[in-house]
Design a protein around this motif. Structure first.
Motif, mmCIF file in Angstrom:
data_model
loop_
_atom_site.group_PDB
_atom_site.id
_atom_site.type_symbol
_atom_site.label_atom_id
_atom_site.label_comp_id
_atom_site.label_asym_id
_atom_site.label_seq_id
_atom_site.Cartn_x
_atom_site.Cartn_y
_atom_site.Cartn_z
ATOM 1 N N ALA A 12 0.770 -0.920 -0.299
ATOM 2 C CA ALA A 12 -0.297 0.069 0.068
ATOM 3 C C ALA A 12 0.803 1.217 0.089
ATOM 4 C CB ALA A 12 -1.068 0.390 1.167
ATOM 5 N N SER A 13 2.043 0.780 0.287
ATOM 6 C CA SER A 13 2.346 2.252 0.586
ATOM 7 C C SER A 13 4.240 2.345 -1.569
ATOM 8 C CB SER A 13 3.985 2.132 1.787
ATOM 9 O OG SER A 13 4.948 1.507 2.114
ATOM 10 N N GLN A 14 4.186 1.097 -1.414
ATOM 11 C CA GLN A 14 4.603 1.838 -2.719
ATOM 12 C C GLN A 14 4.358 2.943 -3.430
ATOM 13 O OE1 GLN A 14 5.294 -2.544 -3.933
ATOM 14 N NE2 GLN A 14 6.013 -3.019 -2.450
ATOM 15 N N PRO A 15 5.326 3.157 -4.439
ATOM 16 C CA PRO A 15 4.822 4.297 -4.909
ATOM 17 C C PRO A 15 3.825 4.125 -6.041
ATOM 18 C CG PRO A 15 6.968 4.310 -4.402
ATOM 19 C CD PRO A 15 6.816 3.287 -3.893
ATOM 20 N N ASP A 16 4.624 2.481 -6.958
ATOM 21 C CA ASP A 16 3.491 2.486 -8.086
ATOM 22 C C ASP A 16 1.755 2.061 -7.934
ATOM 23 O OD1 ASP A 16 4.807 -0.230 -6.923
ATOM 24 O OD2 ASP A 16 3.832 -1.080 -8.642
ATOM 25 N N ALA A 17 1.380 1.431 -5.860
ATOM 26 C CA ALA A 17 0.512 1.222 -5.865
ATOM 27 C C ALA A 17 -0.227 2.790 -5.340
ATOM 28 C CB ALA A 17 0.580 0.727 -4.509
ATOM 29 N N ILE A 18 0.468 3.892 -5.024
ATOM 30 C CA ILE A 18 0.248 4.427 -5.143
ATOM 31 C C ILE A 18 -0.043 5.531 -5.648
ATOM 32 C CG2 ILE A 18 0.712 7.254 -3.676
ATOM 33 C CD1 ILE A 18 2.007 5.891 -1.553
ATOM 34 N N ALA A 74 -3.981 3.556 -18.851
ATOM 35 C CA ALA A 74 -3.911 1.785 -18.499
ATOM 36 C C ALA A 74 -2.059 1.480 -18.624
ATOM 37 C CB ALA A 74 -3.545 1.451 -20.076
ATOM 38 N N ASN A 75 -1.304 2.281 -18.710
ATOM 39 C CA ASN A 75 -0.146 2.286 -18.366
ATOM 40 C C ASN A 75 0.322 2.353 -16.912
ATOM 41 O OD1 ASN A 75 0.887 1.299 -21.237
ATOM 42 N ND2 ASN A 75 1.115 3.214 -21.925
ATOM 43 N N VAL A 76 -0.561 2.797 -16.506
ATOM 44 C CA VAL A 76 0.351 3.448 -14.758
ATOM 45 C C VAL A 76 -1.162 2.424 -13.775
ATOM 46 C CG1 VAL A 76 -0.031 4.960 -12.985
ATOM 47 C CG2 VAL A 76 -0.261 5.422 -16.098
ATOM 48 N N SER A 77 -1.857 2.307 -14.353
ATOM 49 C CA SER A 77 -2.788 1.137 -13.240
ATOM 50 C C SER A 77 -3.911 0.066 -13.917
ATOM 51 C CB SER A 77 -4.131 2.317 -12.634
ATOM 52 O OG SER A 77 -5.101 2.606 -13.694
ATOM 53 N N GLY A 78 -3.398 0.442 -15.324
ATOM 54 C CA GLY A 78 -4.260 -0.945 -16.270
ATOM 55 C C GLY A 78 -5.535 -0.405 -16.407
ATOM 56 N N GLY A 79 -6.066 0.477 -15.437
ATOM 57 C CA GLY A 79 -7.302 1.240 -16.151
ATOM 58 C C GLY A 79 -8.134 0.528 -16.360
ATOM 59 N N HIS A 80 -8.713 0.124 -15.063
ATOM 60 C CA HIS A 80 -9.896 -0.283 -13.780
ATOM 61 C C HIS A 80 -11.466 0.329 -14.780
ATOM 62 C CE1 HIS A 80 -7.410 -3.812 -11.925
ATOM 63 N NE2 HIS A 80 -6.997 -3.889 -13.783
ATOM 64 N N VAL A 81 -11.110 1.471 -13.700
ATOM 65 C CA VAL A 81 -12.750 2.670 -13.609
ATOM 66 C C VAL A 81 -13.695 1.687 -13.169
ATOM 67 C CG1 VAL A 81 -13.127 4.509 -14.730
ATOM 68 C CG2 VAL A 81 -11.605 3.081 -15.318
ATOM 69 N N ASN A 82 -13.380 0.825 -12.367
ATOM 70 C CA ASN A 82 -14.315 0.095 -12.140
ATOM 71 C C ASN A 82 -14.504 -1.042 -11.138
ATOM 72 O OD1 ASN A 82 -16.742 -2.128 -12.152
ATOM 73 N ND2 ASN A 82 -17.062 -1.243 -14.122
ATOM 74 N N THR A 243 2.142 -11.048 -10.290
ATOM 75 C CA THR A 243 3.884 -9.834 -10.005
ATOM 76 C C THR A 243 3.482 -8.864 -9.756
ATOM 77 O OG1 THR A 243 4.869 -11.520 -12.315
ATOM 78 C CG2 THR A 243 6.058 -9.301 -11.091
ATOM 79 N N PRO A 244 3.736 -8.606 -8.376
ATOM 80 C CA PRO A 244 3.497 -6.988 -7.268
ATOM 81 C C PRO A 244 3.940 -5.523 -8.549
ATOM 82 C CG PRO A 244 3.484 -8.495 -5.965
ATOM 83 C CD PRO A 244 3.881 -9.547 -7.556
ATOM 84 N N VAL A 245 4.430 -6.259 -8.755
ATOM 85 C CA VAL A 245 5.334 -4.438 -9.651
ATOM 86 C C VAL A 245 4.674 -3.848 -10.928
ATOM 87 C CG1 VAL A 245 7.133 -4.264 -8.291
ATOM 88 C CG2 VAL A 245 7.314 -5.732 -10.685
ATOM 89 N N ASN A 246 3.514 -5.407 -11.921
ATOM 90 C CA ASN A 246 4.456 -5.312 -12.780
ATOM 91 C C ASN A 246 2.316 -5.632 -13.451
ATOM 92 O OD1 ASN A 246 3.759 -4.689 -15.847
ATOM 93 N ND2 ASN A 246 4.617 -6.758 -16.489
ATOM 94 N N ASP A 247 1.410 -4.791 -13.047
ATOM 95 C CA ASP A 247 -0.033 -5.168 -12.370
ATOM 96 C C ASP A 247 -1.136 -4.323 -13.739
ATOM 97 O OD1 ASP A 247 -0.376 -2.935 -11.796
ATOM 98 O OD2 ASP A 247 -1.631 -3.319 -10.021
ATOM 99 N N GLN A 248 -0.491 -4.366 -14.766
ATOM 100 C CA GLN A 248 -0.458 -3.284 -15.663
ATOM 101 C C GLN A 248 -1.136 -4.456 -16.826
ATOM 102 O OE1 GLN A 248 2.110 -1.701 -14.611
ATOM 103 N NE2 GLN A 248 0.805 -0.911 -13.699
#
Length: 250
Positions: A12-18, A74-82, A243-248
């Motif tokens: 939760a505190s990882q920069p990519d998750a934020i 998409a390249n940041v969060s995967g673009g879920h929006v839902n 893979t936690p660091v690559n969920d896009q």
């Protein structure tokens, strides 16, 4: 099909998750602002019952807005929006439960913020909430929401998650997802309201404090998203590991 991954507290505190959660907040804000805004605009221009032309206009606004915000994030969060998309992907092991929870919070906050802004910048028009069509029962709306959300999340899996599709149709994933939302609204809006997205329904309901049949717009999409994730992931998808660091995915 991938195993469900709980994730670690440090995630939760990882920069990519934020950054991903912030992207989901912005994307959901923009999507809800455009979608709800189009419904308000229609009501202002043509007061009264929804006409076929109004239905098409609102469906286009939602479909186009979703296509754009997915492509943008998409390249940041995967673009879920839902939340239903996030839930369906979590059941397939494509995002941890912890990061999914962060996404849910961001999505609900984004929807609420967009609805609040619309409430205070639009004069003389109410913020519309998802509602069942005339003579439609809650059970009927619930079934509609299961089916149309199944179609949405199935499309997400088929075009954005499946590695075999990325080399062929993966590039059109955002527009394919936008189109299925557009088509579903055209088919289902007069019956269930065609939410497919608990966050899209939550913000307007909160700022107007109108919770009539609101459970339909959570239970239906979450069940539909889960069924799509389990179906596509269990039958068609090559097994994956998270893979936690690559969920896009897009």
């Amino acid at each position: 099909m991938g195993k469900i991954a709980l994730g670690s507290a440090s995630e939760a505190s990882q920069p990519d998750a934020i950054r991903a959660a912030l992207a989901e907040f912005i994307a959901t804000f923009l999507f809800v602002f455009a979608g709800v805004g189009s419904a308000i605009a229609y009501g202002k221009l043509l007061p009264g019952d929804l006409t076929p032309a109004g239905l098409v206009a609102i469906a286009l606004a939602h479909g186009i807005a979703l296509f754009v915000v997915i492509a943008a994030t998409a390249n940041v969060s995967g673009g879920h929006v839902n939340p239903a998309v996030t839930f369906g992907l979590a059941l397939g092991g494509h995002i941890t439960i912890l990061r999914g929870a962060l996404y849910w919070i961001a999505q609900l906050l984004g929807s609420t913020a967009a609805s609040l802004v619309l409430k205070y910048i639009v004069t003389g028009e109410a913020v519309p909430v998802h509602a069942l069509g005339a003579k439609e029962s809650a059970v009927s709306g619930f079934i509609w929401e299961i089916i149309i959300t199944f179609a949405l999340v199935f499309t997400v899996y088929a075009t954005a998650v499946d590695s075999k599709a990325k080399g062929t149709v993966g590039g059109i994933a955002p527009i394919a997802i936008g189109f299925i939302v557009l088509a579903n609204i055209l088919a289902a809006a007069p019956f269930s309201g065609a939410s497919m997205n608990p966050a899209r329904s939550f913000g307007p309901a909160l700022v107007t404090w109108n919770w009539d049949n609101h459970w339909v717009y959570w239970a239906g999409p979450l069940i539909g998203g889960a069924l799509a994730g389990l179906t596509y992931g269990g039958i068609f998808l090559t097994p994956v590991s998270y893979t936690p660091v690559n969920d896009q995915f897009l």
